[in-house]
Motif scaffolding. Structure first.
Motif, PDB file in Angstrom:
ATOM      1  N   THR A   7       0.813  -1.212   0.000  1.00  0.00           N
ATOM      2  CA  THR A   7       0.000   0.000   0.000  1.00  0.00           C
ATOM      3  C   THR A   7       0.847   1.263   0.000  1.00  0.00           C
ATOM      4  N   ALA A   8       0.333   2.284  -0.624  1.00  0.00           N
ATOM      5  CA  ALA A   8       1.022   3.568  -0.656  1.00  0.00           C
ATOM      6  C   ALA A   8       0.942   4.277   0.693  1.00  0.00           C
ATOM      7  N   HIS A   9      -0.078   3.946   1.500  1.00  0.00           N
ATOM      8  CA  HIS A   9      -0.314   4.677   2.739  1.00  0.00           C
ATOM      9  C   HIS A   9      -0.599   3.740   3.913  1.00  0.00           C
ATOM     10  N   PRO A  10       0.425   3.108   4.475  1.00  0.00           N
ATOM     11  CA  PRO A  10       0.195   2.304   5.686  1.00  0.00           C
ATOM     12  C   PRO A  10      -0.365   3.201   6.789  1.00  0.00           C
ATOM     13  N   LYS A  11      -1.039   2.603   7.729  1.00  0.00           N
ATOM     14  CA  LYS A  11      -1.638   3.364   8.822  1.00  0.00           C
ATOM     15  C   LYS A  11      -1.022   2.936  10.153  1.00  0.00           C
ATOM     16  N   PHE A  12      -0.679   3.919  10.971  1.00  0.00           N
ATOM     17  CA  PHE A  12      -0.083   3.685  12.281  1.00  0.00           C
ATOM     18  C   PHE A  12      -1.121   3.956  13.364  1.00  0.00           C
ATOM     19  N   ASP A  13      -1.234   3.049  14.322  1.00  0.00           N
ATOM     20  CA  ASP A  13      -2.140   3.226  15.441  1.00  0.00           C
ATOM     21  C   ASP A  13      -1.317   3.597  16.672  1.00  0.00           C
ATOM     22  N   PRO A  14      -1.354   4.851  17.088  1.00  0.00           N
ATOM     23  CA  PRO A  14      -0.543   5.268  18.232  1.00  0.00           C
ATOM     24  C   PRO A  14      -0.971   4.610  19.543  1.00  0.00           C
ATOM     25  N   ALA A  15      -2.228   4.145  19.627  1.00  0.00           N
ATOM     26  CA  ALA A  15      -2.704   3.504  20.855  1.00  0.00           C
ATOM     27  C   ALA A  15      -2.081   2.121  21.058  1.00  0.00           C
ATOM     28  N   THR A  16      -1.853   1.390  19.953  1.00  0.00           N
ATOM     29  CA  THR A  16      -1.306   0.029  20.071  1.00  0.00           C
ATOM     30  C   THR A  16       0.144  -0.063  19.611  1.00  0.00           C
ATOM     31  N   PHE A  20      -0.481  -0.903  10.054  1.00  0.00           N
ATOM     32  CA  PHE A  20      -1.313  -1.747   9.198  1.00  0.00           C
ATOM     33  C   PHE A  20      -0.969  -1.457   7.746  1.00  0.00           C
ATOM     34  N   ALA A  21      -0.871  -2.510   6.958  1.00  0.00           N
ATOM     35  CA  ALA A  21      -0.517  -2.368   5.547  1.00  0.00           C
ATOM     36  C   ALA A  21      -1.157  -3.502   4.760  1.00  0.00           C
ATOM     37  N   PHE A  22      -1.266  -3.311   3.459  1.00  0.00           N
ATOM     38  CA  PHE A  22      -1.798  -4.373   2.603  1.00  0.00           C
ATOM     39  C   PHE A  22      -1.058  -4.371   1.278  1.00  0.00           C
ATOM     40  N   GLY A  23      -1.161  -5.480   0.597  1.00  0.00           N
ATOM     41  CA  GLY A  23      -0.697  -5.616  -0.770  1.00  0.00           C
ATOM     42  C   GLY A  23      -1.835  -6.158  -1.604  1.00  0.00           C
ATOM     43  N   TYR A  24      -2.093  -5.547  -2.730  1.00  0.00           N
ATOM     44  CA  TYR A  24      -3.130  -6.062  -3.627  1.00  0.00           C
ATOM     45  C   TYR A  24      -2.440  -6.702  -4.824  1.00  0.00           C
ATOM     46  N   GLU A  25      -3.211  -7.457  -5.632  1.00  0.00           N
ATOM     47  CA  GLU A  25      -2.610  -8.309  -6.663  1.00  0.00           C
ATOM     48  C   GLU A  25      -1.501  -9.135  -5.997  1.00  0.00           C
ATOM     49  N   ALA A  26      -1.794  -9.662  -4.815  1.00  0.00           N
ATOM     50  CA  ALA A  26      -0.783 -10.265  -3.944  1.00  0.00           C
ATOM     51  C   ALA A  26      -0.138 -11.514  -4.528  1.00  0.00           C
ATOM     52  N   HIS A  60      -5.304   1.821  -3.332  1.00  0.00           N
ATOM     53  CA  HIS A  60      -4.211   2.745  -3.037  1.00  0.00           C
ATOM     54  C   HIS A  60      -4.096   3.087  -1.553  1.00  0.00           C
ATOM     55  N   ASP A  61      -5.203   3.106  -0.846  1.00  0.00           N
ATOM     56  CA  ASP A  61      -5.205   3.568   0.534  1.00  0.00           C
ATOM     57  C   ASP A  61      -6.220   2.753   1.324  1.00  0.00           C
ATOM     58  N   MET A  62      -6.263   2.960   2.619  1.00  0.00           N
ATOM     59  CA  MET A  62      -7.222   2.296   3.498  1.00  0.00           C
ATOM     60  C   MET A  62      -7.553   3.244   4.634  1.00  0.00           C
ATOM     61  N   ALA A  63      -8.554   2.902   5.393  1.00  0.00           N
ATOM     62  CA  ALA A  63      -8.915   3.669   6.580  1.00  0.00           C
ATOM     63  C   ALA A  63      -8.796   2.744   7.783  1.00  0.00           C
ATOM     64  N   LEU A  64      -8.416   3.310   8.910  1.00  0.00           N
ATOM     65  CA  LEU A  64      -8.224   2.543  10.132  1.00  0.00           C
ATOM     66  C   LEU A  64      -9.024   3.191  11.253  1.00  0.00           C
ATOM     67  N   SER A  65      -9.879   2.397  11.891  1.00  0.00           N
ATOM     68  CA  SER A  65     -10.590   2.871  13.073  1.00  0.00           C
ATOM     69  C   SER A  65     -10.130   2.032  14.266  1.00  0.00           C
ATOM     70  N   LYS A  66     -10.730   2.272  15.408  1.00  0.00           N
ATOM     71  CA  LYS A  66     -10.353   1.535  16.615  1.00  0.00           C
ATOM     72  C   LYS A  66     -10.527   0.028  16.433  1.00  0.00           C
ATOM     73  N   ASP A  67     -11.556  -0.390  15.712  1.00  0.00           N
ATOM     74  CA  ASP A  67     -11.868  -1.813  15.591  1.00  0.00           C
ATOM     75  C   ASP A  67     -11.849  -2.380  14.179  1.00  0.00           C
ATOM     76  N   TYR A  68     -11.696  -1.517  13.162  1.00  0.00           N
ATOM     77  CA  TYR A  68     -11.830  -1.983  11.789  1.00  0.00           C
ATOM     78  C   TYR A  68     -10.755  -1.404  10.869  1.00  0.00           C
ATOM     79  N   VAL A  69     -10.518  -2.150   9.791  1.00  0.00           N
ATOM     80  CA  VAL A  69      -9.750  -1.665   8.648  1.00  0.00           C
ATOM     81  C   VAL A  69     -10.741  -1.623   7.487  1.00  0.00           C
ATOM     82  N   VAL A  70     -10.759  -0.522   6.751  1.00  0.00           N
ATOM     83  CA  VAL A  70     -11.648  -0.393   5.596  1.00  0.00           C
ATOM     84  C   VAL A  70     -10.779  -0.225   4.354  1.00  0.00           C
ATOM     85  N   ILE A  71     -10.987  -1.109   3.386  1.00  0.00           N
ATOM     86  CA  ILE A  71     -10.257  -1.011   2.122  1.00  0.00           C
ATOM     87  C   ILE A  71     -11.269  -0.733   1.018  1.00  0.00           C
TER      88      ILE A  71
END
Length: 134
Positions: A7-16, A20-26, A60-71
């Protein structure tokens, strides 16, 4: 299986402290599979899941919440036939709906909830949060 994309935009969770990252066409060009993972500050993978998206599209990107990852995906598509014919990797297809994979953090592929939407090209996300109505 190989994971040739990241992914172009991994997401960092400062609480934990996880990233989080992903690869597509894996598993290769024009494949539908996605590899999603989280890893700790020492780069140790703490969770991973593989799943297929409805059709190969540019993720290209994803969203990260407290309990979910949205792609989010959709619109910008590819195929093996397209690549074999020498055309550009990605093209817009206005007939394809957008899709959203909502994955519980720590969950399995079977736990993913899928949502469809109108044709859109979702490139960047701004924010995500949990909602009690979900």
């Amino acid at each position: 299986m190989e994971e040739p994309t990241f992914t172009a935009h991994p997401k960092f969770d400062p609480a934990t402290g996880e990233t989080f990252a992903f690869g597509y066409e894996a598993s290769g060009l024009a494949s539908r599979d996605v590899y999603l993972c989280s890893f700790d500050r020492s780069s140790k993978i703490t969770w991973e899941v593989r799943f297929d998206v409805p059709y190969p599209s540019m993720l290209h990107d994803m969203a990260l919440s407290k309990d979910y990852v949205v792609i989010p995906g959709g619109g910008t598509i590819t195929s093996a036939e397209r690549l074999e014919s020498g055309r550009p990797h990605w093209a817009w297809d206005s007939k394809r709906p957008s899709y959203y994979a909502v994955i519980p953090r720590g969950g399995a592929a079977a736990d993913i909830r899928w949502f469809e939407g109108p044709q859109r090209s979702i490139v960047h996300t701004a924010n995500a949060w949990n909602d009690a109505t979900f």
